[in-house]
Enzyme design. Sequence first.
Site, PDB file in Angstrom:
ATOM      1  N   GLY A   1      45.564  22.426 -28.017  1.00  0.00           N
ATOM      2  CA  GLY A   1      46.799  22.845 -28.604  1.00  0.00           C
ATOM      3  C   GLY A   1      46.916  22.737 -29.822  1.00  0.00           C
TER       4      GLY A   1
ATOM      5  N   GLY B   1      49.441  19.875 -31.476  1.00  0.00           N
ATOM      6  CA  GLY B   1      49.872  19.174 -30.624  1.00  0.00           C
ATOM      7  C   GLY B   1      50.700  17.954 -31.738  1.00  0.00           C
ATOM      8  N   ARG B   2      50.197  18.893 -33.216  1.00  0.00           N
ATOM      9  CA  ARG B   2      51.288  18.338 -34.232  1.00  0.00           C
ATOM     10  C   ARG B   2      51.413  19.219 -35.546  1.00  0.00           C
ATOM     11  NH1 ARG B   2      48.074  13.591 -37.599  1.00  0.00           N
ATOM     12  NH2 ARG B   2      45.815  14.396 -37.702  1.00  0.00           N
TER      13      ARG B   2
ATOM     14  N   LYS C   1      51.525  20.839 -40.923  1.00  0.00           N
ATOM     15  CA  LYS C   1      50.316  19.923 -39.868  1.00  0.00           C
ATOM     16  C   LYS C   1      51.452  18.912 -39.639  1.00  0.00           C
ATOM     17  CE  LYS C   1      45.756  18.125 -39.470  1.00  0.00           C
ATOM     18  NZ  LYS C   1      44.304  17.908 -39.450  1.00  0.00           N
TER      19      LYS C   1
ATOM     20  N   ARG D   1      49.670  24.404 -44.957  1.00  0.00           N
ATOM     21  CA  ARG D   1      47.736  24.254 -44.505  1.00  0.00           C
ATOM     22  C   ARG D   1      47.759  25.817 -45.302  1.00  0.00           C
ATOM     23  NH1 ARG D   1      44.185  21.441 -39.968  1.00  0.00           N
ATOM     24  NH2 ARG D   1      45.458  22.944 -39.115  1.00  0.00           N
TER      25      ARG D   1
ATOM     26  N   ASP E   1      37.010  23.324 -30.900  1.00  0.00           N
ATOM     27  CA  ASP E   1      38.052  23.552 -31.559  1.00  0.00           C
ATOM     28  C   ASP E   1      38.033  22.935 -33.036  1.00  0.00           C
ATOM     29  OD1 ASP E   1      38.022  20.730 -30.477  1.00  0.00           O
ATOM     30  OD2 ASP E   1      39.757  20.115 -31.191  1.00  0.00           O
ATOM     31  N   ASN E   2      37.786  22.461 -34.030  1.00  0.00           N
ATOM     32  CA  ASN E   2      37.516  22.502 -35.150  1.00  0.00           C
ATOM     33  C   ASN E   2      36.419  23.175 -35.245  1.00  0.00           C
ATOM     34  OD1 ASN E   2      39.105  20.732 -35.244  1.00  0.00           O
ATOM     35  ND2 ASN E   2      37.765  18.678 -34.749  1.00  0.00           N
TER      36      ASN E   2
ATOM     37  N   ASP F   1      40.823  20.376 -40.238  1.00  0.00           N
ATOM     38  CA  ASP F   1      40.210  19.453 -39.983  1.00  0.00           C
ATOM     39  C   ASP F   1      39.101  18.355 -40.919  1.00  0.00           C
ATOM     40  OD1 ASP F   1      42.676  20.231 -38.460  1.00  0.00           O
ATOM     41  OD2 ASP F   1      40.593  20.583 -36.936  1.00  0.00           O
TER      42      ASP F   1
END
Length: 477
Positions: free
Chosen positions: A83, A85-86, A106, A169, A245-246, A255
Amino acid sequence: MLLDNRFARDLPTLCVPCNPVAAPAPQLVFFNTALAADLGLPLPQDPAAGAALWSGNALPPGITPVAQAYSGHQFGHFSPVLGDGRALLLGERQDHDGQRRDLAFKGSGRTPFSRRGDGLAALGPMLREVLIGEGLHALGIPATRALAVATTGAPVYRDAELPGAVLTRVAASHLRVGSFQYAAAHTDRPTLQALLEHTLARHDPQQLGRADAGLHLLAAVAERQARLIAQWMGVGFVHGVMNTDNMALSGESIDFGPCAFLDAYDPARVFSSIDTHGRYAFGNQPAIAQWNLARLAEALLPLWDEAEHERVAEAATTVLQDFATRFEAHWQALQARKLGLSTPDAGLAHDWLALLHEHGVDHTAAWRALADARDQQARRLLDLFPDPADVAPWLARWQAVCAAGPTELRAVNPRVIPRNHRVEEALMAASEAGDWAPFNALLVAVRRPFDDDPALARFAEPPPAAQAARYRTFCGT
């Protein structure tokens, strides 16, 4: 600033509302005016108001940020809950072409997915997102882009005390392979179906309502990734951390933590300090994309009744097996354009890359020098090799079949990329010394990758070989 919150509305169990942490003394240090115009967003008129908005201190009414939930295979190991996280999704907005774009923060602070992290970001990595995103975009490669960077006035503690920053972003979406992995692992079939329909509506609306829509999504994502990875390979881009996840379902690069560009051509080149076994090495990227797509296929399987699983698995396997063919077709077509050929010549392209590898020749400089060779100035290409005789036979073969002129070759083989040493110089100057001149100059250069402007010459120069050999990247968390 009007934003739709369709993701949160359609998929409330796949996100958590969360507010950004307050920035004590924000300053807007970067704003992408061209991207803002494309999104129909007003330019910041008042510095204080712009800093408050893009740091998260003063969001307009009606915006409810959410942290998205997703899982992921990280270096081959499954993490069921990752998830944002930042990061926080602010919402979606249509650009001038009618395409929906996500806006997300971000580095805006802790979320329910932060685990032991502080949810913050340092200025340097956020400026890297600016340079790499703008560089890839200028090269014609789909990529997320930076709209704004605001420093927070608060320090971030990593190996040292660093200035904190928040990036805004812009992405075609933030849907990932990991989004489906999370839904498959933690939710029910209706939620997985809702995620499928949301994704199709966003990226493949023509597939909505079709039988086996999940298979059509898999094939569409495979095609987008095959094209994207071929484009990465064409400019020597190494993502560095191709976890599931990327991998964006939109086919955008996303990312840019430990990413880098090749200097000397080497398929085994690894830059990321955490990729100790070379899983995400430059030459492994097509195979890793295929592996990630297999994980997407597994996550989609629960959409069908168990009696259908064997049939669907066979169909998905066919899509996955076809990925290599898809990639190879894009790769050969791209190399043909870069070589100025009317039709692909796999042998000629293979031998060219083998020469670059054998002699440690700079990837970007060598491709660009082909244009000079077509302009009766082969000396620049010959000088890249230890001995001109090393490349002379291949050069004769190529000149006999090349159908393009120097102008065409210069339009497809960039002169300037975000060179690793130039990126590091720019980030260090801005982050540690408050000197923005190197960053601003490099940003101008990477936005003009094909130009022969003498003013850009220093940005086209490779680093010393010893410096390039020891270069390493870090995730920037």
